[in-house]
Design a protein around this motif. Structure first.
Motif, mmCIF file in Angstrom:
data_model
loop_
_atom_site.group_PDB
_atom_site.id
_atom_site.type_symbol
_atom_site.label_atom_id
_atom_site.label_comp_id
_atom_site.label_asym_id
_atom_site.label_seq_id
_atom_site.Cartn_x
_atom_site.Cartn_y
_atom_site.Cartn_z
ATOM 1 N N PHE A 22 -15.289 -18.798 2.415
ATOM 2 C CA PHE A 22 -15.778 -17.598 1.741
ATOM 3 C C PHE A 22 -14.968 -16.373 2.175
ATOM 4 N N SER A 23 -14.584 -16.350 3.441
ATOM 5 C CA SER A 23 -13.728 -15.261 3.929
ATOM 6 C C SER A 23 -12.391 -15.290 3.207
ATOM 7 N N ARG A 24 -11.849 -16.486 3.005
ATOM 8 C CA ARG A 24 -10.585 -16.618 2.272
ATOM 9 C C ARG A 24 -10.752 -16.172 0.810
ATOM 10 N N VAL A 25 -11.900 -16.502 0.215
ATOM 11 C CA VAL A 25 -12.152 -16.090 -1.169
ATOM 12 C C VAL A 25 -12.150 -14.565 -1.260
ATOM 13 N N CYS A 26 -12.830 -13.904 -0.316
ATOM 14 C CA CYS A 26 -12.844 -12.434 -0.304
ATOM 15 C C CYS A 26 -11.422 -11.892 -0.163
ATOM 16 N N TYR A 27 -10.661 -12.515 0.723
ATOM 17 C CA TYR A 27 -9.280 -12.097 0.943
ATOM 18 C C TYR A 27 -8.433 -12.345 -0.309
ATOM 19 N N GLU A 28 -8.521 -13.561 -0.889
ATOM 20 C CA GLU A 28 -7.697 -13.905 -2.053
ATOM 21 C C GLU A 28 -8.022 -13.018 -3.247
ATOM 22 N N GLU A 29 -9.316 -12.809 -3.503
ATOM 23 C CA GLU A 29 -9.698 -11.937 -4.612
ATOM 24 C C GLU A 29 -9.142 -10.525 -4.391
ATOM 25 N N SER A 30 -9.156 -10.073 -3.142
ATOM 26 C CA SER A 30 -8.646 -8.736 -2.821
ATOM 27 C C SER A 30 -7.146 -8.637 -3.050
ATOM 28 N N VAL A 31 -6.404 -9.676 -2.657
ATOM 29 C CA VAL A 31 -4.951 -9.671 -2.851
ATOM 30 C C VAL A 31 -4.622 -9.614 -4.342
ATOM 31 N N LYS A 32 -5.301 -10.435 -5.129
ATOM 32 C CA LYS A 32 -5.030 -10.466 -6.568
ATOM 33 C C LYS A 32 -5.352 -9.125 -7.220
ATOM 34 N N TYR A 33 -6.497 -8.566 -6.853
ATOM 35 C CA TYR A 33 -6.902 -7.288 -7.442
ATOM 36 C C TYR A 33 -5.966 -6.169 -7.007
ATOM 37 N N ALA A 34 -5.575 -6.183 -5.731
ATOM 38 C CA ALA A 34 -4.708 -5.125 -5.208
ATOM 39 C C ALA A 34 -3.318 -5.150 -5.834
ATOM 40 N N ASN A 35 -2.940 -6.286 -6.405
ATOM 41 C CA ASN A 35 -1.634 -6.386 -7.052
ATOM 42 C C ASN A 35 -1.669 -5.991 -8.523
ATOM 43 N N LYS A 36 -2.839 -5.680 -9.070
ATOM 44 C CA LYS A 36 -2.873 -5.214 -10.466
ATOM 45 C C LYS A 36 -3.557 -3.850 -10.625
ATOM 46 N N ARG A 37 -4.419 -3.472 -9.694
ATOM 47 C CA ARG A 37 -5.097 -2.184 -9.770
ATOM 48 C C ARG A 37 -4.159 -1.067 -9.302
ATOM 49 N N ARG A 38 -4.079 0.024 -10.069
ATOM 50 C CA ARG A 38 -3.208 1.147 -9.727
ATOM 51 C C ARG A 38 -4.052 2.381 -9.393
ATOM 52 N N THR A 39 -3.707 3.036 -8.284
ATOM 53 C CA THR A 39 -4.338 4.307 -7.922
ATOM 54 C C THR A 39 -3.267 5.253 -7.403
ATOM 55 N N PHE A 40 -3.392 6.517 -7.733
ATOM 56 C CA PHE A 40 -2.442 7.536 -7.286
ATOM 57 C C PHE A 40 -0.998 7.150 -7.605
ATOM 58 N N GLY A 41 -0.817 6.543 -8.785
ATOM 59 C CA GLY A 41 0.527 6.263 -9.275
ATOM 60 C C GLY A 41 1.164 4.979 -8.787
ATOM 61 N N LYS A 42 0.459 4.181 -8.014
ATOM 62 C CA LYS A 42 1.042 2.905 -7.571
ATOM 63 C C LYS A 42 -0.042 1.866 -7.332
ATOM 64 N N LYS A 43 0.382 0.615 -7.214
ATOM 65 C CA LYS A 43 -0.567 -0.469 -7.011
ATOM 66 C C LYS A 43 -1.265 -0.333 -5.657
ATOM 67 N N LEU A 44 -2.495 -0.825 -5.600
ATOM 68 C CA LEU A 44 -3.240 -0.773 -4.345
ATOM 69 C C LEU A 44 -2.466 -1.426 -3.195
ATOM 70 N N ILE A 45 -1.794 -2.552 -3.473
ATOM 71 C CA ILE A 45 -1.096 -3.299 -2.434
ATOM 72 C C ILE A 45 0.026 -2.466 -1.810
ATOM 73 N N GLU A 46 0.467 -1.400 -2.508
ATOM 74 C CA GLU A 46 1.540 -0.554 -1.991
ATOM 75 C C GLU A 46 1.031 0.524 -1.037
ATOM 76 N N HIS A 47 -0.292 0.628 -0.898
ATOM 77 C CA HIS A 47 -0.878 1.578 0.047
ATOM 78 C C HIS A 47 -1.001 0.906 1.418
ATOM 79 N N PRO A 48 -0.438 1.459 2.480
ATOM 80 C CA PRO A 48 -0.523 0.841 3.812
ATOM 81 C C PRO A 48 -1.947 0.559 4.271
ATOM 82 N N VAL A 49 -2.896 1.418 3.918
ATOM 83 C CA VAL A 49 -4.274 1.215 4.370
ATOM 84 C C VAL A 49 -4.858 -0.072 3.787
ATOM 85 N N ILE A 50 -4.463 -0.429 2.563
ATOM 86 C CA ILE A 50 -4.946 -1.662 1.938
ATOM 87 C C ILE A 50 -4.297 -2.872 2.611
#
Length: 552
Positions: free
Chosen positions: A408-436
Motif C-alpha cells: 500500500f505504501s508503494r501504491v501511494c508512492y507510485e500513484e504520486s510519481v505518476k501524478y507528479a509527472n503530469k500535473r503542472r503548477t507554477f509553470g512546470k510539472k510537480l516532479i520538477e519541484h525539489p520539495v516533491i
C-alpha cells in the motif's frame, strides 16, 4: 464493431444520438453511456467528436479506462502507432575463437561458479512499469537470493487476473461494502487460497493447485507474492475480504485440528465454498488477549462446550461458516484459554456488520454466542493451552499485515510519481519541484528499508522450525509490524499532500490514495497496536537474548 478511423470520422459523431470521443488515440462510442456518466450528459456533449484525453485524465485514473474499454471502445485512430511485431530470432552464429582480451566479470563468474549457483545468481527479467521503487527490486532486474522463475510466473499470473477482473471494480465494491462471492470462489479455483496458510501446500485437502507453481515447490515467498499482488489494487477492504479471515482463521485448524475435523472442514474452505475467520478480540479485550472473557463450560456429559460471550471487530464474520474462537475454559490469565472451531450451523451464533472508518468491504463484525453447543472434537490443540496456539498464529497474521502495508505504501508512492509527472503548477510539472522529489525520496527510503527487513524475516521463517521461529522471530516481526504501519501512514499522508484536493474526494485520480488514507488505522491497531508492538519487540528480543547467552 472495431475499426480504424480518422479524426474527421470521429468529428462527425458529435451529437447526442451518436456521441464518440478519443482518449489516447482510441475511439469510444458513448452514445448509450450518457445516462450512466456520473458527471452528467453535458460534460460529454462538450467533448463530443473530439480528443478528450486531457479532460479524461484530469478527472479519472486508469482503472476507469480498464473498466469500460472492452464495452465502449469501437476502434482506434489511423494515426495511432502500430505495435511492431517481435523480431524473429536470428540463427545462432558459429562459435568464434575466443579473442585475446580481458575476460568480462560475468564470464569469469560463469567459469568458476557451478551451474546451479549461476542460475540462482542471475537476475530475473524486468517486469511492470519499471518506476523506481514502485515494485520490489527483483521486479526491476535486481539480483535476489530469495526468488526464482516460479515466483516470476506466479506474479504474472496473479497480476493478469487482478488487472482484468478486480482492479477496475474495486472502487465500486468498496462503496457497496462487499466483494462478489464469485471472486472469492475464483481464488479457490486458482489454488491461491490453499497457498495462504503459512504452511506446506495442502494437496491432501484440495484438487485446485496453482497453475504457475507445482505444490512441491511452494514456499513462503510464493505466499508473499500472492498477497503483494492482490494489495496492488490499493484497498485494504478488498484484501481483507479475500484473505483477512481466511489467512488467520485457517492456520490453527490446519496445525492443531484433529484429522477428522480437518477432513470434514478444510476442502470447503480451500475451494472458497465455505468461509472461516478468527474470533479473538472482545469489547474489553483487544491486544490484552489473556484477559478475554468469552466462556466455554464443559457439559455434564463431557461431550460439548457451552459457549457464551461476545467478539468484536472480527474480519469477514458476517459471511463466515466457521469461527476459530478463543474462549475461557479455565481460570484467569493466559493459562485458562482454549481455542474452539465454532460452526454457524450449531445455532446460537448471531452476527451483525460494524461500520468502520476504513476497510469497508472487509465485513467487520460483532458476534454474539448464546449457549452454543460445540462438540469437544472441535477443540484446536489442548484445553487451557490455546494461548500458545494464538501466539503461534500471530507471527503469520503480522507478516500478512506487513506485506499489505508495504505494498500500500508503494501504491501511494507510485500513484504520486505518476501524478507528479503530469500535473503542472507554477509553470512546470510537480516532479520538477525539489520539495516533491524530497517527499518521494522519503517515501522510497522507508519502503525499501522495511521491505528488505521483511524478506530477511520471511527467509528466517522458512529456515527455522515453528517453535524456534515463534521464540526468536516474535520480537523482530512485532518491530517490523510497527515500522510498516508507520511507513504506510507516512506514505499515505505524503501522497495526499501531493494530490491535494483530489485525495480528499472519493473516486477520480486520487481514489486509491483517499481510500488507503482511510485504511491506515485498520493496520496500525489490529494485530497489535504500534505501541504494544514496539514494546513487545524489545521485551521479547531481550528475553530470548538472555536465554541464548547475551553478555552485558
Amino acid at each position: 464493431m472495431s475499426g480504424t478511423f480518422s479524426k474527421s470520422d470521429v468529428a462527425s459523431h458529435n451529437k447526442g444520438d451518436s456521441l464518440w470521443i478519443i482518449v489516447d488515440d482510441d475511439v469510444y462510442d458513448l452514445t448509450k453511456f450518457q445516462d450512466e456518466h456520473p458527471g452528467g450528459k453535458k460534460i460529454l456533449t462538450r467533448v463530443a467528436g473530439k480528443d478528450a484525453s486531457k479532460p479524461f485524465w484530469k478527472y479519472h485514473n486508469d482503472g476507469i479506462l480498464k473498466k469500460y474499454k472492452a464495452s465502449l471502445q469501437v476502434g482506434s485512430l489511423d494515426t495511432k502507432p502500430k505495435a511492431e511485431p517481435a523480431p524473429a530470432p536470428e540463427p545462432a552464429p558459429a562459435p568464434a575463437p575466443a579473442p585475446a582480451v580481458a575476460t568480462p566479470a560475468k564470464e569469469i563468474q560463469k567459469a568458476v561458479v557451478p551451474a546451479t549457483a549461476q542460475e540462482e545468481a542471475e537476475a530475473l527479467e524486468p517486469y511492470g512499469d519499471l518506476i523506481p521503487f514502485a515494485d520490489p527490486s527483483w521486479y526491476q532486474g535486481f539480483h535476489s537470493p530469495y526468488v526464482n522463475e516460479t515466483h516470476a510466473a506466479l506474479r504474472k499470473e496473479v497480476r493478469e487476473w487482478v488487472e482484468s477482473a478486480i482492479e477496475p471494480n474495486v472502487t465500486e465494491w468498496d462503496e457497496k461494502k462487499e466483494v462478489p462471492r464469485e471472486i472469492f470462489l475464483e481464488a479457490g479455483r486458482r489454488g491461491y487460497l490453499a497457498g495462504l496458510l503459512g504452511v506446506h501446500y495442502p494437496v491432501e485437502y484440495t484438487k485446485n493447485t496453482v497453475k504457475a507453481v507445482s505444490p512441491d515447490k511452494w514456499d513462503l515467498f510464493h505466499e508473499l507474492t500472492i498477497t503483494d499482488e492482490l494489495s496492488r489494487v490499493g484497498s485494504g477492504g478488498f484484501v481483507w475480504n479475500m484473505i483477512g479471515g481466511f489467512g488467520i482463521g485457517g492456520p490453527p485448524l490446519v496445525k492443531f485440528g484433529k484429522k477428522s475435523l480437518k477432513d470434514r472442514i478444510l476442502p470447503g474452505i480451500l475451494s472458497g465454498e465455505k468461509r472461516i475467520c478468527l474470533a479473538i478480540t472482545e469489547p474489553d479485550a483487544g491486544s490484552d488477549v489473556a484477559n478475554l472473557t468469552c466462556e466455554a463450560k464443559l457439559s455434564e456429559d463431557g461431550k460439548h462446550y457451552i459457549v457464551n460471550g461476545e467478539k468484536k471487530w472480527i474480519t469477514n464474520g458476517i459471511w463466515c461458516d466457521y469461527f476459530t474462537t478463543a474462549v475461557r475454559t479455565g481460570g484467569e490469565g493466559m493459562n485458562g484459554i482454549s481455542l474452539l472451531l465454532i460452526e454457524r450451523d450449531f445455532g446460537g451464533v448471531s452476527t451483525r456488520r460494524m461500520d468502520c472508518q476504513g476497510v469497508w468491504s472487509s465485513g467487520t463484525t460483532y458476534i454474539t454466542f448464546e449457549d452454543v453447543k460445540v462438540p469437544v472434537e472441535n477443540l484446536l490443540g489442548k484445553e487451557n493451552q490455546g494461548f500458545k496456539v494464538i501466539m503461534t498464529n500471530f507471527n503469520h497474521e503480522r507478516i500478512g499485515i506487513i506485506i499489505q502495508c508495504l505494498r500500500f505504501s508503494r501504491v501511494c508512492y507510485e500513484e504520486s510519481v505518476k501524478y507528479a509527472n503530469k500535473r503542472r503548477t507554477f509553470g512546470k510539472k510537480l516532479i520538477e519541484h525539489p520539495v516533491i522529489r524530497m517527499k518521494l525520496a522519503h517515501m522510497a527510503r522507508q519502503i525499501e528499508a522495511s521491505y528488505s527487513w521483511l524478506e530477511n524475516l520471511i527467509y528466517q521463517c522458512q529456515k527455522m522450525g515453528e517453535t524456534e521461529a515463534m521464540l526468536r522471530l516474535g520480537g523482530p516481526i512485532a518491530g517490523l509490524k510497527a515500522q510498516s504501519t508507520l511507513t504506510f501512514e507516512f506514505c499515505a499522508r505524503e501522497a495526499s499532500q501531493i494530490f491535494g484536493g483530489l485525495s480528499y474526494s472519493r473516486g477520480g485520480q486520487g481514489a486509491k490514495v483517499e481510500r488507503l488514507y482511510r485504511d491506515v488505522r485498520a493496520y496500525a491497531i489490529p494485530g497489535g497496536s504500534e505501541e504494544i508492538m514496539l514494546d513487545l519487540s524489545m521485551r521479547q528480543s531481550m528475553r530470548v537474548a538472555k536465554m541464548t547467552g547475551m553478555k552485558l
